[in-house]
Each structure stands twice: as structure tokens, then as C-alpha cells.
Design a protein around this motif. Structure first.
Motif, PDB file in Angstrom:
ATOM      1  N   ARG A  28       0.829  -1.218   0.000  1.00 43.37           N
ATOM      2  CA  ARG A  28       0.000   0.000   0.000  1.00 43.37           C
ATOM      3  C   ARG A  28       0.859   1.262   0.000  1.00 43.37           C
ATOM      4  O   ARG A  28       0.516   2.241  -0.647  1.00 43.37           O
ATOM      5  N   ARG A  29       1.966   1.227   0.718  1.00 41.50           N
ATOM      6  CA  ARG A  29       2.863   2.397   0.723  1.00 41.50           C
ATOM      7  C   ARG A  29       3.409   2.671  -0.669  1.00 41.50           C
ATOM      8  O   ARG A  29       3.752   3.810  -0.992  1.00 41.50           O
ATOM      9  N   ARG A  30       3.486   1.633  -1.482  1.00 45.20           N
ATOM     10  CA  ARG A  30       3.933   1.794  -2.879  1.00 45.20           C
ATOM     11  C   ARG A  30       2.772   2.171  -3.799  1.00 45.20           C
ATOM     12  O   ARG A  30       2.932   2.243  -5.005  1.00 45.20           O
ATOM     13  N   GLY A  31       1.587   2.375  -3.213  1.00 44.56           N
ATOM     14  CA  GLY A  31       0.428   2.781  -4.009  1.00 44.56           C
ATOM     15  C   GLY A  31      -0.303   1.635  -4.689  1.00 44.56           C
ATOM     16  O   GLY A  31      -1.075   1.856  -5.609  1.00 44.56           O
ATOM     17  N   GLN A  32      -0.073   0.418  -4.231  1.00 40.17           N
ATOM     18  CA  GLN A  32      -0.678  -0.763  -4.842  1.00 40.17           C
ATOM     19  C   GLN A  32      -1.945  -1.185  -4.108  1.00 40.17           C
ATOM     20  O   GLN A  32      -2.022  -1.093  -2.885  1.00 40.17           O
ATOM     21  N   ARG A  33      -2.917  -1.651  -4.855  1.00 44.18           N
ATOM     22  CA  ARG A  33      -4.053  -2.368  -4.283  1.00 44.18           C
ATOM     23  C   ARG A  33      -3.597  -3.818  -4.135  1.00 44.18           C
ATOM     24  O   ARG A  33      -2.673  -4.252  -4.823  1.00 44.18           O
ATOM     25  N   VAL A  34      -4.260  -4.573  -3.270  1.00 44.50           N
ATOM     26  CA  VAL A  34      -3.859  -5.960  -3.034  1.00 44.50           C
ATOM     27  C   VAL A  34      -5.070  -6.876  -3.158  1.00 44.50           C
ATOM     28  O   VAL A  34      -6.045  -6.738  -2.434  1.00 44.50           O
ATOM     29  N   ASN A  35      -4.997  -7.789  -4.116  1.00 46.01           N
ATOM     30  CA  ASN A  35      -6.009  -8.828  -4.325  1.00 46.01           C
ATOM     31  C   ASN A  35      -5.305 -10.169  -4.202  1.00 46.01           C
ATOM     32  O   ASN A  35      -4.311 -10.397  -4.874  1.00 46.01           O
ATOM     33  N   THR A  36      -5.801 -11.022  -3.352  1.00 52.03           N
ATOM     34  CA  THR A  36      -5.106 -12.285  -3.095  1.00 52.03           C
ATOM     35  C   THR A  36      -5.838 -13.484  -3.686  1.00 52.03           C
ATOM     36  O   THR A  36      -7.036 -13.435  -3.917  1.00 52.03           O
ATOM     37  N   TRP A  37      -5.125 -14.548  -3.939  1.00 55.15           N
ATOM     38  CA  TRP A  37      -5.658 -15.797  -4.475  1.00 55.15           C
ATOM     39  C   TRP A  37      -5.010 -16.935  -3.719  1.00 55.15           C
ATOM     40  O   TRP A  37      -4.011 -16.728  -3.041  1.00 55.15           O
ATOM     41  N   THR A  38      -5.298 -18.049  -3.834  1.00 55.69           N
ATOM     42  CA  THR A  38      -6.546 -18.733  -4.054  1.00 55.69           C
ATOM     43  C   THR A  38      -7.171 -18.954  -2.687  1.00 55.69           C
ATOM     44  O   THR A  38      -6.686 -19.751  -1.902  1.00 55.69           O
ATOM     45  N   VAL A  39      -8.233 -18.239  -2.411  1.00 59.45           N
ATOM     46  CA  VAL A  39      -8.904 -18.264  -1.116  1.00 59.45           C
ATOM     47  C   VAL A  39     -10.026 -19.295  -1.193  1.00 59.45           C
ATOM     48  O   VAL A  39     -11.105 -19.008  -1.693  1.00 59.45           O
ATOM     49  N   ASN A  40      -9.729 -20.502  -0.729  1.00 58.63           N
ATOM     50  CA  ASN A  40     -10.700 -21.596  -0.803  1.00 58.63           C
ATOM     51  C   ASN A  40     -11.098 -22.146   0.562  1.00 58.63           C
ATOM     52  O   ASN A  40     -11.915 -23.051   0.642  1.00 58.63           O
ATOM     53  N   GLN A  41     -10.503 -21.631   1.612  1.00 58.89           N
ATOM     54  CA  GLN A  41     -10.814 -22.074   2.966  1.00 58.89           C
ATOM     55  C   GLN A  41     -11.232 -20.861   3.794  1.00 58.89           C
ATOM     56  O   GLN A  41     -10.738 -19.753   3.581  1.00 58.89           O
ATOM     57  N   ARG A  42     -12.126 -21.096   4.741  1.00 56.88           N
ATOM     58  CA  ARG A  42     -12.574 -19.990   5.599  1.00 56.88           C
ATOM     59  C   ARG A  42     -11.394 -19.341   6.333  1.00 56.88           C
ATOM     60  O   ARG A  42     -11.334 -18.119   6.480  1.00 56.88           O
ATOM     61  N   ALA A  43     -10.444 -20.135   6.772  1.00 56.90           N
ATOM     62  CA  ALA A  43      -9.262 -19.592   7.451  1.00 56.90           C
ATOM     63  C   ALA A  43      -8.463 -18.672   6.526  1.00 56.90           C
ATOM     64  O   ALA A  43      -7.905 -17.663   6.974  1.00 56.90           O
ATOM     65  N   ASP A  44      -8.413 -19.010   5.243  1.00 59.97           N
ATOM     66  CA  ASP A  44      -7.719 -18.150   4.275  1.00 59.97           C
ATOM     67  C   ASP A  44      -8.440 -16.815   4.126  1.00 59.97           C
ATOM     68  O   ASP A  44      -7.803 -15.763   4.014  1.00 59.97           O
ATOM     69  N   LEU A  45      -9.764 -16.851   4.124  1.00 60.75           N
ATOM     70  CA  LEU A  45     -10.544 -15.618   4.029  1.00 60.75           C
ATOM     71  C   LEU A  45     -10.305 -14.752   5.268  1.00 60.75           C
ATOM     72  O   LEU A  45     -10.131 -13.536   5.154  1.00 60.75           O
ATOM     73  N   GLN A  46     -10.245 -15.381   6.419  1.00 62.13           N
ATOM     74  CA  GLN A  46      -9.976 -14.636   7.653  1.00 62.13           C
ATOM     75  C   GLN A  46      -8.576 -14.021   7.619  1.00 62.13           C
ATOM     76  O   GLN A  46      -8.373 -12.877   8.031  1.00 62.13           O
ATOM     77  N   ARG A  47      -7.605 -14.771   7.119  1.00 59.59           N
ATOM     78  CA  ARG A  47      -6.239 -14.254   7.003  1.00 59.59           C
ATOM     79  C   ARG A  47      -6.200 -13.054   6.064  1.00 59.59           C
ATOM     80  O   ARG A  47      -5.552 -12.045   6.345  1.00 59.59           O
ATOM     81  N   ALA A  48      -6.901 -13.154   4.938  1.00 58.08           N
ATOM     82  CA  ALA A  48      -6.950 -12.057   3.976  1.00 58.08           C
ATOM     83  C   ALA A  48      -7.580 -10.818   4.597  1.00 58.08           C
ATOM     84  O   ALA A  48      -7.066  -9.705   4.456  1.00 58.08           O
ATOM     85  N   ALA A  49      -8.686 -11.012   5.297  1.00 59.45           N
ATOM     86  CA  ALA A  49      -9.376  -9.885   5.935  1.00 59.45           C
ATOM     87  C   ALA A  49      -8.483  -9.247   6.995  1.00 59.45           C
ATOM     88  O   ALA A  49      -8.368  -8.016   7.067  1.00 59.45           O
ATOM     89  N   HIS A  50      -7.832 -10.072   7.805  1.00 57.50           N
ATOM     90  CA  HIS A  50      -6.950  -9.571   8.853  1.00 57.50           C
ATOM     91  C   HIS A  50      -5.768  -8.792   8.264  1.00 57.50           C
ATOM     92  O   HIS A  50      -5.288  -7.821   8.854  1.00 57.50           O
ATOM     93  N   SER A  51      -5.326  -9.208   7.102  1.00 54.06           N
ATOM     94  CA  SER A  51      -4.188  -8.549   6.455  1.00 54.06           C
ATOM     95  C   SER A  51      -4.592  -7.259   5.757  1.00 54.06           C
ATOM     96  O   SER A  51      -3.734  -6.445   5.419  1.00 54.06           O
ATOM     97  N   GLY A  52      -5.887  -7.083   5.501  1.00 57.31           N
ATOM     98  CA  GLY A  52      -6.369  -5.834   4.916  1.00 57.31           C
ATOM     99  C   GLY A  52      -6.351  -5.763   3.405  1.00 57.31           C
ATOM    100  O   GLY A  52      -6.164  -4.684   2.839  1.00 57.31           O
ATOM    101  N   VAL A  53      -6.572  -6.884   2.745  1.00 53.64           N
ATOM    102  CA  VAL A  53      -6.569  -6.885   1.279  1.00 53.64           C
ATOM    103  C   VAL A  53      -7.793  -6.160   0.716  1.00 53.64           C
ATOM    104  O   VAL A  53      -8.790  -5.954   1.400  1.00 53.64           O
ATOM    105  N   ASP A  54      -7.715  -5.803  -0.552  1.00 53.19           N
ATOM    106  CA  ASP A  54      -8.831  -5.158  -1.246  1.00 53.19           C
ATOM    107  C   ASP A  54      -9.797  -6.166  -1.835  1.00 53.19           C
ATOM    108  O   ASP A  54     -10.983  -5.872  -1.973  1.00 53.19           O
ATOM    109  N   GLY A  55      -9.302  -7.321  -2.219  1.00 53.49           N
ATOM    110  CA  GLY A  55     -10.157  -8.320  -2.841  1.00 53.49           C
ATOM    111  C   GLY A  55      -9.561  -9.704  -2.718  1.00 53.49           C
ATOM    112  O   GLY A  55      -8.380  -9.868  -2.424  1.00 53.49           O
TER     113      GLY A  55
END
Length: 71
Positions: A28-55
Motif C-alpha cells: 500500500r505504501r507503494r500505491g498498490q491495491r492488493v487482491n489475493t488468491w486462491t482463497v478456498n478455505q474460511r481460514a484463508d478468508l480470515q487471514r486475507a481480511a486480517h491482512s487488509g486486502v482489497d479483494g
């Protein structure tokens, strides 16, 4: 990751296993949005949310949506 320096872009797409709040903040400091893959487990979704991704990108958008609706 080499191409990030050669080609201008607005978003990074790291695998969910690479995510930490610190890593996302650095992108984000470099001005980037962050979209993560492959989110197939609920724990992965929680990790993504906790990390603050955009998508998130996953194999089952309906499952992701259901997890988001439940909270």
C-alpha cells in the motif's frame, strides 16, 4: 515479482499464503491495491481480511460470499 519493477501496474496479486498485515501495508505504501488468491478455505478468508486486502480470488465465489455474510 520481477515484472513489478518493469511494467507499471496498480495492483499486486500475492498468494494468500504470503499475506501478513506488514506485507500488505508495504504494498500500500507503494500505491498498490492488493487482491489475493486462491482463497478456498474460511481460514484463508480470515487471514486475507486480517491482512487488509482489497479483494480475494477463489474457486467458489458463492462460498466466499456465504462466509462473508455469516461473518
Amino acid at each position: 515479482w520481477v515484472m513489478q519493477w518493469a511494467v507499471p501496474h496498480q495492483a499486486e496479486h500475492p498468494h494468500v499464503s504470503c499475506l501478513t498485515p506488514r506485507f500488505v501495508a508495504a504494498l500500500r505504501r507503494r500505491g498498490q491495491r492488493v487482491n489475493t488468491w486462491t482463497v478456498n478455505q474460511r481460514a484463508d478468508l480470515q487471514r486475507a481480511a486480517h491482512s487488509g486486502v482489497d479483494g480475494v480470488i477463489g474457486d467458489s465465489p458463492l462460498q466466499l460470499r456465504a462466509w462473508l455474510e455469516v461473518g
